[in-house]
Design a protein around this motif. Structure first.
Motif, PDB file in Angstrom:
ATOM      1  N   TYR A   1      -3.391  -4.073  13.965  1.00  0.00           N
ATOM      2  CA  TYR A   1      -3.079  -2.630  13.963  1.00  0.00           C
ATOM      3  C   TYR A   1      -3.275  -2.017  15.348  1.00  0.00           C
ATOM      4  O   TYR A   1      -4.364  -2.078  15.912  1.00  0.00           O
ATOM      5  CB  TYR A   1      -3.979  -1.940  12.938  1.00  0.00           C
TER       6      TYR A   1
ATOM      7  N   TYR B   1       7.658   4.244   0.414  1.00  0.00           N
ATOM      8  CA  TYR B   1       7.479   3.200   1.424  1.00  0.00           C
ATOM      9  C   TYR B   1       7.114   1.868   0.778  1.00  0.00           C
ATOM     10  O   TYR B   1       7.521   0.803   1.252  1.00  0.00           O
ATOM     11  CB  TYR B   1       6.424   3.636   2.438  1.00  0.00           C
TER      12      TYR B   1
ATOM     13  N   TRP C   1       1.576   2.423   7.969  1.00  0.00           N
ATOM     14  CA  TRP C   1       1.873   1.271   8.843  1.00  0.00           C
ATOM     15  C   TRP C   1       1.850  -0.029   8.051  1.00  0.00           C
ATOM     16  O   TRP C   1       2.698  -0.904   8.230  1.00  0.00           O
ATOM     17  CB  TRP C   1       0.842   1.261   9.989  1.00  0.00           C
TER      18      TRP C   1
ATOM     19  N   GLU D   1       5.119  -0.091   6.178  1.00  0.00           N
ATOM     20  CA  GLU D   1       6.355  -0.055   6.965  1.00  0.00           C
ATOM     21  C   GLU D   1       6.473  -1.186   7.969  1.00  0.00           C
ATOM     22  O   GLU D   1       7.561  -1.682   8.227  1.00  0.00           O
ATOM     23  CB  GLU D   1       6.448   1.276   7.736  1.00  0.00           C
ATOM     24  N   GLU D   2       5.369  -1.593   8.552  1.00  0.00           N
ATOM     25  CA  GLU D   2       5.488  -2.460   9.723  1.00  0.00           C
ATOM     26  C   GLU D   2       4.751  -3.780   9.622  1.00  0.00           C
ATOM     27  O   GLU D   2       4.852  -4.610  10.522  1.00  0.00           O
ATOM     28  CB  GLU D   2       4.980  -1.703  10.962  1.00  0.00           C
TER      29      GLU D   2
END
Lengths: 429, 429
Positions: free
Chosen positions: B423, B52, B367, B370-371
């Motif tokens: 988040y 990732y 997260w 990835e985001e």
């Protein structure tokens, strides 16, 4: 006594029952102890003789070392230069499987030798030793069996103890040069606990080089019985008569074969501690990788040496091989001129096994160091018993390494011939 | 049915009886399989996140690596020069225990630190990893228990699986900075199978530095129960508040203590793979030596680096420590300014453990990669679950390494603060 169930002696359940009783009856006290596996670990046979060699030197006696596997040929300067001229800011962990550039060039080295190896098939290890360790840990469970033709490299016994693997030997014999024993003998040793065969090719200590047909028989056996074929190829480049066949040259090797490799002998770089675990079996490679993660990475500096060594010209091996070949021929010739000595002509590595006209090579080796000298010199030899798992096997055999120059070989053979004339334990006239 | 003995269910003998029946009834066929211990080996937790992080970089997002223990400080040039300027003809095996000159100078290094270590107490190893391996193999039998305060260095789990040792954790807590749990908690875990305690001091991952009193309590416990005290002192030189106490500083340590050491962190030389197994217990040292013989010798070239490093002036550590201290203070200050974040001030090593206002650090770490991004950057963190043996422990904790410079720390903390604002899984306002 009808209806009362009494345990019957000599059944498994009886033994278990009383075993549990005995264990639970032990008082909860003990001393600080080392582990049982530590106690079971063998001490290297060489170490027993070393103090006697040191004592001989103290007395002013020169010792010809025929007992070691440390090549005396120069480490290639171009390979050492790769370490010594590298610009290094932070000496970081290398990747767990080794430097990608090294793995790529090492794969190309194997490919030039006709072995279908890709970079991803290679796990760089801390010497051939770590490759052996990863193989036993990855292929065998505790208590499983590993079939090995004997005589074999003594450290296999230590790795087997450390990994709780049982070595099952199949004896090869000096009379036919330690050729592969009949395949039926291997097959007869297979049990449900057998998981792998291990061969060293060219062989340490015998110098025997397995033929394509012998290797095909071994692989066929492994395929029929779902076994791994572990092939220790540390001495690959040192074959003197005809072409060398690697286990990875064989069709059908992909799932079964693991090549255990090292640069120690190939490039006279024993101190580098760089080897390789090579297999095309993806599942096995993934498991070995997890054991490798445990120690984060293989040695970093010496990988640069290994990488540069893959780019040496072929003539590098020509020179080294020519020197070893001349030494082998000289030592075989000299040995055969000694009455009562027998030795086959080994096809590879840098060892000769010989049978001597004596009953006990361990006693003879000690006598050489303690009581003998000839022109101020003696020889240190390896009794072959350390290479056999079968008790008592090989008691009149010794391993002689030709990692000293030809003049020294002549001196050592002079000593050995004279020693066998004088030795009180000599058998025959 | 009088006189007929029928096995009773649910007794040991019954289970053994039918177990043997079942085993002998299995047909003699099977597939080529990897070992059970290989299957049981854990995959490093870092590796799960690495793809990732790579994908984030592919998308052009910069990644601040707070997840690794690879120091960024330069390897001392004088130590590297010892390798690069050495005149080497044949790179031979070093002695099994390491070069005598290195062992002598390493003993002098320990003596300067007040530890009563002689050259003969030192076995040079392939990194701290091999020292851990030798210790578990030499002190514990298969199935024995090793008590370790958690959270602990994740590779201990891998070594325990490889050596068939059971880790028994005693949980330390973020609220008191991961101080040593009450000694009664250790004592309550001791069984007849307990053979050793293992502490990492200064601690990875917590950065906690054990006090003299805590270490004396541990040693006293080991003396009363005949246990070894294994002390992983990889981060010895990195203590920022007060003096460091080694387990070998304690009176009565000689028989019980093994120091597991490495030059990896001390001299920013992780790639060298040079460590040490240090004990004054002669019987234990003799056993560890047999495991060392198995792999013949530790890495050769890098021992020259280690030897030269022992001669660096004390000011070398002053500079490195000052830099790490400034980074620690900066990161603690920045973390504490983020709402919902709690962290103790670690006294040593180069890690900070922090609890975050989240339920699951593994999800948050993923997260982040990835985001999330902030000004084109994100951070890679180590979820603390990989450092706990107790399932579910430490789920809202992360380990952050300060092996990046202060400007990068500021950038990483900017990212983390913003990420915790955005988040979706954030707990609390």
């Amino acid at each position: 006594m009808a209806g009362i169930c009494t345990p019957k002696p000599k059944t498994a359940s009886y033994a278990v029952f009383w075993g549990i009783r005995w264990l639970s009856a032990q008082p909860f006290t003990r001393m600080l102890q080392v582990s049982r596996r530590g106690t079971a670990m063998p001490m290297s046979p060489y170490r027993k003789l070393t103090p006697y060699a040191d004592a001989a030197k103290q007395r002013g006696v020169g010792v010809y070392h025929l007992n070691i596997g440390q090549p005396d040929i120069e480490t290639p300067p171009a390979a050492l230069a790769a370490v010594q001229q590298a610009r290094i800011g932070v000496l970081e962990y290398s990747p767990t499987a080794g430097l990608p550039s090294y793995r790529t060039k090492l794969a190309a080295y194997y490919q030039r030798a006709g072995m279908p190896v890709e970079a991803e098939d290679i796990l760089v290890t801390a010497g051939g030793s770590e490759a052996i360790f990863f193989a036993l840990m990855s292929c065998l469970n505790p208590g499983d069996e590993l079939i090995v033709p004997e005589p074999f490299y003594g450290a296999y016994t230590a790795f087997a103890v450390a990994t709780d693997v049982r070595i099952v030997p199949v004896t090869s014999h000096i009379e036919n040069g330690y050729a592969l024993p009949p395949i039926a003998e291997f097959e007869s040793r297979i049990t449900p606990r057998t998981k792998a065969l291990l061969v060293c090719n060219p062989n340490n200590p015998t110098g025997y080089v397995y033929s394509r047909q012998e290797l095909e028989q071994l692989l066929d056996l492994c395929r029929r019985h779902h076994l791994y074929l572990l092939s220790d190829e540390a001495y690959r480049e040192f074959c003197y008569d005809g072409n060398y066949v690697s286990a990875l040259h064989l069709p059908g090797a992909a799932e079964h074969v693991v090549v255990l490799d090292t640069i120690s002998k190939r490039y006279s770089a024993c101190g580098a501690r760089i080897g390789a675990f090579v297999t095309k079996n993806k599942a096995l490679q993934a498991v070995a990788f997890k054991f490798a993660q445990m120690r984060v990475s293989p040695p970093g500096l010496a990988q640069l040496l290994g990488e540069a060594a893959t780019e040496l010209p072929d003539s590098y091996f020509d020179l080294a091989k020519a020197e070893y070949l001349a030494r082998r021929n000289r030592m075989v010739e000299r040995l055969r001129a000694i009455p009562g000595v027998y030795c086959p002509t080994p096809g590879g590595a840098f060892y000769i096994m010989a049978s001597l006209p004596i009953a006990d090579a361990e006693h003879f080796a000690l006598w050489l160091l303690e009581e003998f000298q000839h022109d101020g010199h003696t020889v240190m030899i390896s009794p072959a018993t350390g290479f056999y798992a079968t008790p008592g096997a090989g008691r009149n055999e010794v391993r002689l390494a030709y990692v000293i120059n030809q003049a020294a070989i002549d001196g050592a053979m002079d000593c050995l011939a004279e020693a066998l004339r004088q030795y009180p334990g000599r058998i025959g006239a």
